[in-house]
Design an enzyme around this catalytic site. Structure first.
Site, PDB file in Angstrom:
ATOM      1  N   GLU A 174       0.666  -1.306  -0.088  1.00  0.00           N
ATOM      2  CA  GLU A 174       0.050   0.140  -0.094  1.00  0.00           C
ATOM      3  C   GLU A 174       1.017   1.890  -0.237  1.00  0.00           C
ATOM      4  O   GLU A 174       0.529   2.390  -0.587  1.00  0.00           O
ATOM      5  CB  GLU A 174      -0.626  -0.276   1.151  1.00  0.00           C
ATOM      6  CG  GLU A 174      -1.851   0.614   0.823  1.00  0.00           C
ATOM      7  CD  GLU A 174      -2.854   1.611   3.024  1.00  0.00           C
ATOM      8  OE1 GLU A 174      -3.033   0.019   3.157  1.00  0.00           O
ATOM      9  OE2 GLU A 174      -2.659   2.796   3.473  1.00  0.00           O
ATOM     10  N   SER A 309       0.352  -8.428   8.057  1.00  0.00           N
ATOM     11  CA  SER A 309      -0.643  -7.486   7.911  1.00  0.00           C
ATOM     12  C   SER A 309       0.145  -7.022   8.911  1.00  0.00           C
ATOM     13  O   SER A 309      -0.102  -6.991  10.605  1.00  0.00           O
ATOM     14  CB  SER A 309      -2.484  -8.542   9.193  1.00  0.00           C
ATOM     15  OG  SER A 309      -2.824  -8.048   9.303  1.00  0.00           O
ATOM     16  N   ASN A 311      -2.659  -4.147  10.116  1.00  0.00           N
ATOM     17  CA  ASN A 311      -2.564  -3.873  11.205  1.00  0.00           C
ATOM     18  C   ASN A 311      -3.467  -4.916  12.857  1.00  0.00           C
ATOM     19  O   ASN A 311      -3.562  -4.624  13.337  1.00  0.00           O
ATOM     20  CB  ASN A 311      -4.468  -3.522  10.923  1.00  0.00           C
ATOM     21  CG  ASN A 311      -5.342  -5.010   9.996  1.00  0.00           C
ATOM     22  OD1 ASN A 311      -6.115  -5.410  10.950  1.00  0.00           O
ATOM     23  ND2 ASN A 311      -5.211  -5.189   9.391  1.00  0.00           N
TER      24      ASN A 311
HETATM   25  S1  SF4 Z   1      -7.980  -2.037   6.052  1.00  0.00           S
HETATM   26 FE1  SF4 Z   1      -9.891  -2.911   4.914  1.00  0.00          FE
HETATM   27  S2  SF4 Z   1     -10.471  -0.912   5.370  1.00  0.00           S
HETATM   28 FE2  SF4 Z   1      -8.715   0.222   5.836  1.00  0.00          FE
HETATM   29  S3  SF4 Z   1      -8.155   0.550   3.754  1.00  0.00           S
HETATM   30 FE3  SF4 Z   1      -7.016  -1.898   4.487  1.00  0.00          FE
HETATM   31  S4  SF4 Z   1      -9.250  -2.536   2.530  1.00  0.00           S
HETATM   32 FE4  SF4 Z   1      -9.999  -0.824   3.558  1.00  0.00          FE
END
Ligand code: SF4
Length: 390
Positions: A174, A309, A311
């Site tokens: 990203e 990941s 997050n």
């Molecule tokens: S975590 Fe989920 S909602 Fe947030 S930018 Fe990434 S794909 Fe989109």
């Protein structure tokens, strides 16, 4: 021939809904949600965070991948890389015959106009998109709207002559895609990973310094031709959507203060801009785990999600500050009541820990999962914990 691009699915949502439910839903998780996010069995209590698991962007990306397979059963379907950072979901797509360009033998040059390519939720770089377009592939774009929002801000910074300072991981798809947007629109960028790197940038803003040493320190994290003396004079802040919110805010404050010190308050609005680009799903999951830790007396935390990941790793960081925390990639990591495989916060690899689970007395476990973790893995983890405590 230019590419055909599908950005809003393929009108087959109904056709794949059953498959998605079979593959990723969990009856036990639905039941726990209905029972105030708590599960009790014998001496075990599990409290689930009130927001966890698949976010809207991941839900949509996986849905579109299934629709793609359904729509193009006879064509070769590729993913540019992992669709989301969850090995279970990626492996499932492989079993459906979807090929990964990032796997051994995958090669962009082999693609032609008969091929279908799915772009992942975190987007692809401008160069990758142009390359696929030149080959005339059919593209299924699952880039999340929240990522597109970051790109919009970065483009605006570029057009306004602001250098984008991106709080993110330079190796993450990203952040690479976001950085490429700055370059595409004639702007500059620098990626900072944490407070330590931000402090180096702030120091340069305040006092200048050795440009060559600065560029060496950030050699993989700046746009081509980056000149710290001129390119740190006007700054726009952006984030990878999945970073730790508290850290992003702190990084914004650090840079704002450095600009204030260097240029004074009267000039600040022409020197510094910031838009919060942490996505709401990431924020909701972080807020939910903070609330769980505050409200429930848990003995330990389990965080489920891919080790790559972003997050999920940040959820584990929040938990590890408050309780013993085990970040596991999937339920198979819960090997036995005596042994667990997990990745400690900040560590590069997985390790095994013995004696992780108290063997007697009542036990309360807090549980959450990253935005790319399907509910069936959460359900399987709870079933395993229940067995261990029986
Ligand atoms: S975590 Fe989920 S909602 Fe947030 S930018 Fe990434 S794909 Fe989109």
């Amino acid at each position: 021939m230019p590419s055909l691009i599908f950005r809003k699915g393929l009108d087959l949502k109904h056709a794949v809904a059953g498959m998605l439910a079979d593959n990723y839903h969990s009856a036990i998780v639905e039941q726990i949600k209905a029972e105030d996010f708590s599960y009790r069995a014998g001496r075990l209590t599990v409290h689930l965070a009130r927001e966890f698991g698949f976010c809207y962007g991941v839900d949509r990306a996986v849905d579109y991948a299934y629709q793609t397979r359904e729509r193009f059963p006879d064509r070769t379907v590729y993913l540019t890389g992992e669709i989301i950072h969850n090995p279970h979901v990626n492996d499932k797509l492989r079993t459906m015959g979807i090929r990964f360009l990032s796997d051994a033998g995958g090669n962009l040059d082999q693609l032609g106009s008969s091929d279908v390519v799915i772009l992942p939720a975190f987007g692809v770089t401008v160069a990758m998109l142009e390359s696929l377009d030149r080959r005339g592939c059919t593209l299924i774009d699952t880039t999340c709207g929240s990522v597109l929002n970051v790109w919009k801000n970065v483009r605006r910074y570029a057009e306004g002559g602001f250098t984008s300072v991106i709080h993110g991981k330079v190796w993450h798809e990203e952040t690479q895609a976001t950085a490429s947007q700055a370059v595409q629109y004639g702007g500059k960028h620098i990626v900072v990973f944490d407070r330590e790197e931000t402090a180096i940038v702030c120091d340069y803003i305040r006092r200048g310094g050795d440009a060559a040493a600065f560029l060496d320190r950030f050699k993989n994290a700046v746009s081509p031709g980056f000149a710290p003396d001129s390119d740190l004079q006007r700054i726009g802040l952006a984030n990878q959507t999945t970073m730790l919110m508290t850290e992003s805010l702190e990084i914004g404050d650090m840079i704002r203060q450095a600009m204030l010190d260097r240029y004074g308050a009267h000039d600040l609005h022409t020197r510094y801009q910031a838009f919060d680009t942490i996505c709401s799903a990431t924020q909701d999951r972080q807020d939910a785990v903070v609330a769980l830790l505050r409200e429930k007396a848990v003995d330990l935390m389990i965080v489920i999600g891919g080790y790559n990941s972003s997050n999920t790793a940040n959820l584990a960081r929040i938990c590890a500050d408050a309780r013993p925390t085990f970040h596991i990639a999937d339920p198979d990591c819960l090997i036995s009541r005596d042994e667990i495989r997990h990745r400690p916060v900040g560590a590069k690899g997985e390790m095994s820990t013995a004696g992780w689970l108290p063997l007697e007395g009542s036990l309360t476990i807090g549980l959450t999962s990253g935005a790319s973790t399907p509910d069936n893995l959460v359900g399987a983890a709870i079933a395993r914990l229940s067995e261990f405590c029986a």
